[in-house]
Design an enzyme around this catalytic site. Structure first.
Site, PDB file in Angstrom:
ATOM      1  N   GLU A 119       0.845  -1.192   0.000  1.00  0.00           N
ATOM      2  CA  GLU A 119       0.000   0.000   0.000  1.00  0.00           C
ATOM      3  C   GLU A 119       0.882   1.244   0.000  1.00  0.00           C
ATOM      4  OE1 GLU A 119      -3.737   1.797   2.561  1.00  0.00           O
ATOM      5  OE2 GLU A 119      -2.074   0.911   3.658  1.00  0.00           O
ATOM      6  N   TRP A 120       0.695   2.102  -0.999  1.00  0.00           N
ATOM      7  CA  TRP A 120       1.379   3.388  -0.958  1.00  0.00           C
ATOM      8  C   TRP A 120       0.460   4.399  -0.288  1.00  0.00           C
ATOM      9  CZ3 TRP A 120       2.323   7.447  -5.331  1.00  0.00           C
ATOM     10  CH2 TRP A 120       3.086   8.500  -4.797  1.00  0.00           C
ATOM     11  N   ARG A 121       0.837   4.837   0.920  1.00  0.00           N
ATOM     12  CA  ARG A 121       0.098   5.840   1.667  1.00  0.00           C
ATOM     13  C   ARG A 121       0.542   7.226   1.197  1.00  0.00           C
ATOM     14  NH1 ARG A 121      -2.024   5.049   6.781  1.00  0.00           N
ATOM     15  NH2 ARG A 121      -2.014   7.324   6.766  1.00  0.00           N
ATOM     16  N   ARG A 135      -5.071   8.633   2.877  1.00  0.00           N
ATOM     17  CA  ARG A 135      -5.851   8.561   4.107  1.00  0.00           C
ATOM     18  C   ARG A 135      -6.006   9.964   4.672  1.00  0.00           C
ATOM     19  NH1 ARG A 135      -8.265   5.698   3.888  1.00  0.00           N
ATOM     20  NH2 ARG A 135      -7.199   3.721   4.176  1.00  0.00           N
ATOM     21  N   GLU A 179      -9.527  10.488   9.263  1.00  0.00           N
ATOM     22  CA  GLU A 179      -9.562   9.040   9.466  1.00  0.00           C
ATOM     23  C   GLU A 179      -8.189   8.474   9.806  1.00  0.00           C
ATOM     24  OE1 GLU A 179     -11.950   6.505   7.238  1.00  0.00           O
ATOM     25  OE2 GLU A 179     -13.475   7.997   6.780  1.00  0.00           O
ATOM     26  N   HIS A 220     -12.566   4.243   9.012  1.00  0.00           N
ATOM     27  CA  HIS A 220     -11.660   4.136  10.156  1.00  0.00           C
ATOM     28  C   HIS A 220     -12.198   4.960  11.321  1.00  0.00           C
ATOM     29  CE1 HIS A 220      -9.334   3.346   6.538  1.00  0.00           C
ATOM     30  NE2 HIS A 220      -8.518   2.624   7.280  1.00  0.00           N
ATOM     31  N   LYS A 255     -13.459  -2.443   3.840  1.00  0.00           N
ATOM     32  CA  LYS A 255     -12.477  -2.422   4.937  1.00  0.00           C
ATOM     33  C   LYS A 255     -12.976  -1.552   6.088  1.00  0.00           C
ATOM     34  CE  LYS A 255      -7.911  -0.706   6.222  1.00  0.00           C
ATOM     35  NZ  LYS A 255      -6.868   0.274   5.855  1.00  0.00           N
ATOM     36  N   ARG A 264      -5.764  -9.070  13.895  1.00  0.00           N
ATOM     37  CA  ARG A 264      -4.904  -9.042  12.710  1.00  0.00           C
ATOM     38  C   ARG A 264      -4.399 -10.443  12.352  1.00  0.00           C
ATOM     39  NH1 ARG A 264      -3.327  -3.853  11.383  1.00  0.00           N
ATOM     40  NH2 ARG A 264      -3.750  -2.230  12.939  1.00  0.00           N
ATOM     41  N   SER A 292       2.047   1.956   9.639  1.00  0.00           N
ATOM     42  CA  SER A 292       1.132   3.028   9.248  1.00  0.00           C
ATOM     43  C   SER A 292      -0.048   3.154  10.200  1.00  0.00           C
ATOM     44  CB  SER A 292       0.612   2.787   7.823  1.00  0.00           C
ATOM     45  OG  SER A 292      -0.147   1.591   7.769  1.00  0.00           O
ATOM     46  N   GLN A 330       0.200  -2.744  14.169  1.00  0.00           N
ATOM     47  CA  GLN A 330       0.728  -3.540  13.066  1.00  0.00           C
ATOM     48  C   GLN A 330       1.946  -4.336  13.517  1.00  0.00           C
ATOM     49  OE1 GLN A 330       1.577  -1.142   9.642  1.00  0.00           O
ATOM     50  NE2 GLN A 330      -0.569  -0.840   9.114  1.00  0.00           N
TER      51      GLN A 330
END
Length: 260
Positions: free
Chosen positions: A46-48, A82, A86, A143, A170, A212, A231, A235
């Protein structure tokens, strides 16, 4: 249930897929992180984009997408801005948000785009149409960094995403109690039984770590891990995450269990 196939990675079937974020601030940091992630075994990256300091520069954004695609080769790329509301790092008005996602879609280097449900029906519908016309699936997200809604509310949020045209739904929430984590897992199981698209759910923070890991048990199709900087709170490092997922997978698929 429908699954989503991205460069040979089938989301919504079998063991949960792993996704690692790129959260670099500068052009060089983004490329360095992509190179570090390459070859680590992540199913998706994922490129944030909200983490970088050049998201308003369309030429640089497109150049990074091209470079990431070359570095990661057959690993699917999820394009995400993002919003600060959120849990992200910047704010974008609706027109700029739409323009950024259009850029990713038209560049043809993003395999999946994130769209925030909170952007409202009109904007969300336009983004879904834009992505689908280009043959790119949509991950719709929500989120809540403050609380965990009831199980019924969370299920309803996920169902709304499906109604709005999401290919993947999601939901991430912040648990305040252990019961909140159970409610998140309950909503995940219910949504997975009642919906036709893959769902991704997680309870954030240390208390939610279990959510998770147990996606294969309750129906969450993707889990997010880190290689370097995370991120979101809670995590796990990718190597540890993959080992735990594999252990659970072997336990669930074992035909005979020795209880002695």
């Amino acid at each position: 249930m429908k699954t989503v196939l991205l460069k040979g990675v089938e989301i919504g079937k079998g063991q949960p897929k792993t996704c690692v974020p790129i959260v670099g601030k500068t052009f060089s940091e983004v490329i360095d992180q992509a190179e570090r992630i390459s070859g680590q075994g992540a199913d998706l990256v994922e490129w944030r984009v909200d983490c970088c300091d050049f998201c308003g520069d369309s030429e640089q954004v497109e150049a990074v997408l091209v470079s990431i695609g070359e570095i990661l080769e057959n690993t699917p790329v999820l394009f995400t801005f993002r919003s600060q509301e959120e849990g992200g790092n910047q704010r974008l008005d609706g027109e700029s948000y739409l323009g950024l996602i259009r850029l990713a879609v038209q560049a043809g280097m993003a395999d999946l785009v994130d769209v925030e449900l909170s952007r409202g029906p009109e904007l969300v519908d336009e983004i879904v149409r834009t992505a689908h016309r280009a043959g790119i699936p949509v991950l719709m997200s929500s989120h809540d960094f403050q609380k965990t809604p009831s199980a019924e509310e969370m299920t309803a949020i996920l169902k709304t995403m499906e109604e709005r045209g999401a290919d993947i739904a999601k939901l991430a929430v912040m648990p305040q109690t252990k019961r909140d984590v159970l409610n998140l897992l309950d909503a995940t199981l219910t949504a997975g039984q009642q919906m036709d698209i893959p769902v991704i759910t997680m309870a954030m923070g240390g208390m939610g770590t279990v959510s998770r890991l147990c996606g294969e048990c309750f129906g969450s199709a993707v889990t997010f891990g880190s290689v370097g900087k995370a991120s979101a709170p809670g995590q796990m490092e990718l190597t540890q995450l993959k080992a735990a997922l594999e252990l659970i997978h072997r336990g669930m698929t074992r035909e005979e269990i020795d209880w002695t």
